[in-house]
Design a protein around this motif. Structure first.
Motif, PDB file in Angstrom:
ATOM      1  N   ALA A 191       2.068 -63.014 -15.448  1.00  0.00           N
ATOM      2  CA  ALA A 191       1.069 -63.959 -15.946  1.00  0.00           C
ATOM      3  C   ALA A 191      -0.110 -64.054 -14.981  1.00  0.00           C
ATOM      4  O   ALA A 191       0.050 -64.000 -13.765  1.00  0.00           O
ATOM      5  CB  ALA A 191       1.704 -65.319 -16.146  1.00  0.00           C
ATOM      6  N   THR A 192      -1.312 -64.206 -15.546  1.00  0.00           N
ATOM      7  CA  THR A 192      -2.531 -64.319 -14.732  1.00  0.00           C
ATOM      8  C   THR A 192      -3.207 -65.675 -14.896  1.00  0.00           C
ATOM      9  O   THR A 192      -4.000 -66.090 -14.049  1.00  0.00           O
ATOM     10  CB  THR A 192      -3.532 -63.218 -15.124  1.00  0.00           C
ATOM     11  OG1 THR A 192      -3.835 -63.339 -16.521  1.00  0.00           O
ATOM     12  CG2 THR A 192      -2.970 -61.837 -14.837  1.00  0.00           C
ATOM     13  N   HIS A 193      -2.921 -66.385 -16.026  1.00  0.00           N
ATOM     14  CA  HIS A 193      -3.541 -67.673 -16.306  1.00  0.00           C
ATOM     15  C   HIS A 193      -2.475 -68.620 -16.861  1.00  0.00           C
ATOM     16  O   HIS A 193      -1.359 -68.191 -17.211  1.00  0.00           O
ATOM     17  CB  HIS A 193      -4.676 -67.539 -17.338  1.00  0.00           C
ATOM     18  CG  HIS A 193      -5.812 -66.660 -16.914  1.00  0.00           C
ATOM     19  ND1 HIS A 193      -5.713 -65.286 -16.828  1.00  0.00           N
ATOM     20  CD2 HIS A 193      -7.086 -66.982 -16.547  1.00  0.00           C
ATOM     21  CE1 HIS A 193      -6.874 -64.786 -16.439  1.00  0.00           C
ATOM     22  NE2 HIS A 193      -7.721 -65.791 -16.264  1.00  0.00           N
ATOM     23  N   GLN A 194      -2.840 -69.876 -16.963  1.00  0.00           N
ATOM     24  CA  GLN A 194      -1.963 -70.837 -17.617  1.00  0.00           C
ATOM     25  C   GLN A 194      -2.788 -71.801 -18.463  1.00  0.00           C
ATOM     26  O   GLN A 194      -3.972 -72.040 -18.190  1.00  0.00           O
ATOM     27  CB  GLN A 194      -1.131 -71.600 -16.593  1.00  0.00           C
ATOM     28  CG  GLN A 194      -1.910 -72.379 -15.572  1.00  0.00           C
ATOM     29  CD  GLN A 194      -1.003 -73.043 -14.545  1.00  0.00           C
ATOM     30  OE1 GLN A 194       0.206 -73.187 -14.782  1.00  0.00           O
ATOM     31  NE2 GLN A 194      -1.554 -73.457 -13.423  1.00  0.00           N
ATOM     32  N   LEU A 195      -2.154 -72.306 -19.498  1.00  0.00           N
ATOM     33  CA  LEU A 195      -2.797 -73.266 -20.390  1.00  0.00           C
ATOM     34  C   LEU A 195      -2.349 -74.662 -19.957  1.00  0.00           C
ATOM     35  O   LEU A 195      -1.151 -74.990 -19.993  1.00  0.00           O
ATOM     36  CB  LEU A 195      -2.383 -72.987 -21.836  1.00  0.00           C
ATOM     37  CG  LEU A 195      -3.148 -73.712 -22.942  1.00  0.00           C
ATOM     38  CD1 LEU A 195      -4.618 -73.305 -22.940  1.00  0.00           C
ATOM     39  CD2 LEU A 195      -2.530 -73.393 -24.308  1.00  0.00           C
ATOM     40  N   VAL A 196      -3.302 -75.466 -19.508  1.00  0.00           N
ATOM     41  CA  VAL A 196      -2.972 -76.800 -19.007  1.00  0.00           C
ATOM     42  C   VAL A 196      -3.858 -77.832 -19.691  1.00  0.00           C
ATOM     43  O   VAL A 196      -4.947 -77.519 -20.189  1.00  0.00           O
ATOM     44  CB  VAL A 196      -3.157 -76.892 -17.470  1.00  0.00           C
ATOM     45  CG1 VAL A 196      -2.198 -75.946 -16.753  1.00  0.00           C
ATOM     46  CG2 VAL A 196      -4.595 -76.583 -17.082  1.00  0.00           C
ATOM     47  N   GLN A 197      -3.375 -79.063 -19.699  1.00  0.00           N
ATOM     48  CA  GLN A 197      -4.122 -80.142 -20.332  1.00  0.00           C
ATOM     49  C   GLN A 197      -4.894 -80.913 -19.264  1.00  0.00           C
ATOM     50  O   GLN A 197      -4.320 -81.380 -18.275  1.00  0.00           O
ATOM     51  CB  GLN A 197      -3.178 -81.073 -21.089  1.00  0.00           C
ATOM     52  CG  GLN A 197      -3.877 -81.969 -22.091  1.00  0.00           C
ATOM     53  CD  GLN A 197      -2.896 -82.680 -22.994  1.00  0.00           C
ATOM     54  OE1 GLN A 197      -1.796 -83.040 -22.566  1.00  0.00           O
ATOM     55  NE2 GLN A 197      -3.265 -82.892 -24.244  1.00  0.00           N
ATOM     56  N   GLN A 198      -6.191 -80.994 -19.464  1.00  0.00           N
ATOM     57  CA  GLN A 198      -7.042 -81.721 -18.537  1.00  0.00           C
ATOM     58  C   GLN A 198      -7.933 -82.673 -19.335  1.00  0.00           C
ATOM     59  O   GLN A 198      -8.665 -82.238 -20.227  1.00  0.00           O
ATOM     60  CB  GLN A 198      -7.909 -80.752 -17.712  1.00  0.00           C
ATOM     61  CG  GLN A 198      -7.119 -79.842 -16.791  1.00  0.00           C
ATOM     62  CD  GLN A 198      -8.014 -78.877 -16.024  1.00  0.00           C
ATOM     63  OE1 GLN A 198      -9.225 -78.807 -16.259  1.00  0.00           O
ATOM     64  NE2 GLN A 198      -7.416 -78.123 -15.103  1.00  0.00           N
ATOM     65  N   ALA A 199      -7.859 -83.959 -18.988  1.00  0.00           N
ATOM     66  CA  ALA A 199      -8.656 -84.980 -19.657  1.00  0.00           C
ATOM     67  C   ALA A 199      -8.509 -84.913 -21.175  1.00  0.00           C
ATOM     68  O   ALA A 199      -9.472 -85.023 -21.933  1.00  0.00           O
ATOM     69  CB  ALA A 199     -10.139 -84.844 -19.271  1.00  0.00           C
ATOM     70  N   GLY A 200      -7.264 -84.662 -21.609  1.00  0.00           N
ATOM     71  CA  GLY A 200      -6.979 -84.652 -23.034  1.00  0.00           C
ATOM     72  C   GLY A 200      -7.326 -83.363 -23.749  1.00  0.00           C
ATOM     73  O   GLY A 200      -7.135 -83.250 -24.964  1.00  0.00           O
ATOM     74  N   GLU A 201      -7.824 -82.356 -23.012  1.00  0.00           N
ATOM     75  CA  GLU A 201      -8.181 -81.075 -23.611  1.00  0.00           C
ATOM     76  C   GLU A 201      -7.339 -79.959 -22.987  1.00  0.00           C
ATOM     77  O   GLU A 201      -7.039 -79.980 -21.781  1.00  0.00           O
ATOM     78  CB  GLU A 201      -9.671 -80.772 -23.372  1.00  0.00           C
ATOM     79  CG  GLU A 201     -10.617 -81.760 -24.014  1.00  0.00           C
ATOM     80  CD  GLU A 201     -10.651 -81.636 -25.519  1.00  0.00           C
ATOM     81  OE1 GLU A 201     -10.344 -80.529 -26.034  1.00  0.00           O
ATOM     82  OE2 GLU A 201     -10.975 -82.629 -26.207  1.00  0.00           O
ATOM     83  N   TRP A 202      -6.975 -78.981 -23.808  1.00  0.00           N
ATOM     84  CA  TRP A 202      -6.238 -77.815 -23.304  1.00  0.00           C
ATOM     85  C   TRP A 202      -7.242 -76.773 -22.810  1.00  0.00           C
ATOM     86  O   TRP A 202      -8.156 -76.382 -23.522  1.00  0.00           O
ATOM     87  CB  TRP A 202      -5.376 -77.188 -24.401  1.00  0.00           C
ATOM     88  CG  TRP A 202      -4.185 -78.042 -24.760  1.00  0.00           C
ATOM     89  CD1 TRP A 202      -4.070 -78.862 -25.834  1.00  0.00           C
ATOM     90  CD2 TRP A 202      -2.973 -78.162 -24.025  1.00  0.00           C
ATOM     91  NE1 TRP A 202      -2.856 -79.504 -25.850  1.00  0.00           N
ATOM     92  CE2 TRP A 202      -2.151 -79.075 -24.734  1.00  0.00           C
ATOM     93  CE3 TRP A 202      -2.482 -77.607 -22.846  1.00  0.00           C
ATOM     94  CZ2 TRP A 202      -0.874 -79.444 -24.293  1.00  0.00           C
ATOM     95  CZ3 TRP A 202      -1.197 -77.960 -22.405  1.00  0.00           C
ATOM     96  CH2 TRP A 202      -0.415 -78.867 -23.126  1.00  0.00           C
ATOM     97  N   VAL A 203      -7.069 -76.341 -21.569  1.00  0.00           N
ATOM     98  CA  VAL A 203      -7.975 -75.360 -20.961  1.00  0.00           C
ATOM     99  C   VAL A 203      -7.170 -74.254 -20.279  1.00  0.00           C
ATOM    100  O   VAL A 203      -6.027 -74.467 -19.873  1.00  0.00           O
ATOM    101  CB  VAL A 203      -8.920 -76.026 -19.927  1.00  0.00           C
ATOM    102  CG1 VAL A 203      -9.850 -77.012 -20.603  1.00  0.00           C
ATOM    103  CG2 VAL A 203      -8.132 -76.689 -18.807  1.00  0.00           C
ATOM    104  N   VAL A 204      -7.793 -73.089 -20.158  1.00  0.00           N
ATOM    105  CA  VAL A 204      -7.174 -71.936 -19.499  1.00  0.00           C
ATOM    106  C   VAL A 204      -7.651 -71.875 -18.057  1.00  0.00           C
ATOM    107  O   VAL A 204      -8.862 -71.882 -17.802  1.00  0.00           O
ATOM    108  CB  VAL A 204      -7.535 -70.618 -20.229  1.00  0.00           C
ATOM    109  CG1 VAL A 204      -6.957 -69.428 -19.480  1.00  0.00           C
ATOM    110  CG2 VAL A 204      -7.016 -70.655 -21.660  1.00  0.00           C
TER     111      VAL A 204
END
Length: 388
Positions: A372-385
């Motif tokens: 894996a090179t990236h992860q999908l995380v939730q920041q301030a209510g939004e999902w970002v890579v």
């Protein structure tokens, strides 16, 4: 067999691991898309069939016959052959399965199997990609095929510093016929030409009819102007010889006009598989590589075995040999476990952007996906890579 040996593969056969497989598959897709854009229709052929079908070439090409694995069909009791080349199968399609009136263009990509490694190739299971053109005996067809071959290599980024070799079996074949040489003498001459053994060639041709012409053919094989000056007038009075010579000269001029920066060489006594080829032959070489990247030629009448003799020309290459040494990194995104609507939508959107997304299972964490090179995380209510 000890369990420690059960995972070993036969010599000349290898697994293709994920990173390499991705590069090769991209090459295959790009190559077939390019051939489709030039009007070449894709066909799939069976990996195994009755040996009589495959023998359309092996009758005239003993090398191919020796390269073909043969097994007994337990259903019919007949002899089957595992394809060592896809050209005879495409000829069968052109003759009976899909008999087109006029010019037919086909392309293909698939694994073939050889009993032994061929030439400098270390694999016995090449991934053969090629194109065939049936129904035209015009020099334009040969020029098109060479141009397609060169553009294909350009598409696959295998075009830097390449060298094109051109030859024509008609020169040697017509001179042998004109001199009425025996098959044994013909084989000896062919061997001397292939080994570029000029001292032996001079001695051997001294007693032959048109011996000086046979020597000149080998001595100046790469220089058409010198050949034209030094070969006897009687040789050029032979219609078949003159036709072959003019075709070779015209082909070189046509390709040079289309590819002005291309290094083109001539070898009129390059007689690989000359019992199979009937006219022009061509091969592309890259720097520091002994084996050609791609090769082909004219093989008129190949469909005669199937009851429909047609002019034909084509080329093939091994996609494993074309793969570039640099692997393009693949971005893999790890997404957390879950089925909530916003997460599922975020995963779909990330995939739509061209990322490969792997969702965690059970109690896994991102470290369970080592590539894996990236992860999908939730920041301030939004999902970002984000980068890992």
């Amino acid at each position: 067999m000890p369990i420690s040996e059960t995972w070993l593969l036969p010599d000349g056969v290898a697994d293709v691991l994920p990173e390499q497989a991705q590069v090769i598959e991209t090459l295959r897709r790009d190559a077939l898309d390019f051939l489709a854009s030039r009007g070449y229709q894709l066909v799939y052929t069976p990996f195994i069939e009755y040996i009589e079908s495959l023998s359309s070439l092996s009758e005239s090409n003993q090398d191919l016959d020796l390269a073909t694995f043969k097994v007994i069909d337990q259903l019919s009791g007949r002899l089957l052959g595992v394809r060592a080349d896809m050209t005879p199968q495409v000829a069968r399609i052109d003759a009976h399965v899909h008999p087109v009136v006029g010019v037919a263009r086909y392309c293909y990509a698939g694994t073939v199997l050889h009993t032994k490694p061929q030439g400098f190739n270390t694999t016995r299971a090449p991934l053969q990609l090629g194109a065939e053109l049936f129904g035209s005996d015009s020099i334009d067809a040969d020029v098109e095929m060479i141009d397609v071959m060169l553009n294909l290599l350009k598409t696959t980024q295998n075009h830097e510093g390449i060298h094109l070799d051109l030859g024509h079996v008609g020169l040697f074949r017509s001179l042998v016929k004109h001199a009425k040489l025996s098959k044994a003498t013909e084989r000896q001459l062919s061997d001397l030409y292939q080994r570029k053994a000029l001292p032996e060639l001079a001695e051997f041709t001294a007693s032959l009819k048109f011996g000086q012409d046979f020597y000149v053919l080998g001595r100046y094989a790469s220089d058409l102007d010198t050949l034209e000056a030094k070969l006897s007038g009687e040789v050029f009075e032979n219609h078949q010889f003159k036709q072959a010579f003019d075709a070779l000269k015209a082909t070189k001029a046509e390709i040079q006009a289309r590819w002005p920066d291309l290094d083109i060489g001539i070898d009129v006594v390059e007689l690989r598989s000359y019992h199979y080829h009937t006219g022009l032959m061509y091969a592309v070489y890259a720097p520091n590589r002994a084996a050609p990247l791609a090769q082909g030629g004219r093989y008129d009448g190949i469909g005669e075995h199937f009851g429909r003799a047609r002019p034909a020309t084509g080329f093939s290459c091994d996609l494993y040999a074309l793969k570039t040494s640099q692997l393009e990194p693949v971005s893999v995104v790890v997404a957390p476990k879950g089925t909530q609507t916003d997460l599922v939508k975020a995963i779909e959107q990330t995939r739509a952007l061209g990322f490969s997304v792997v969702q965690l299972l059970g109690n896994d964490d991102p470290q369970s996906i080592p590539h894996a090179t990236h992860q999908l995380v939730q920041q301030a209510g939004e999902w970002v890579v984000t980068h890992i």
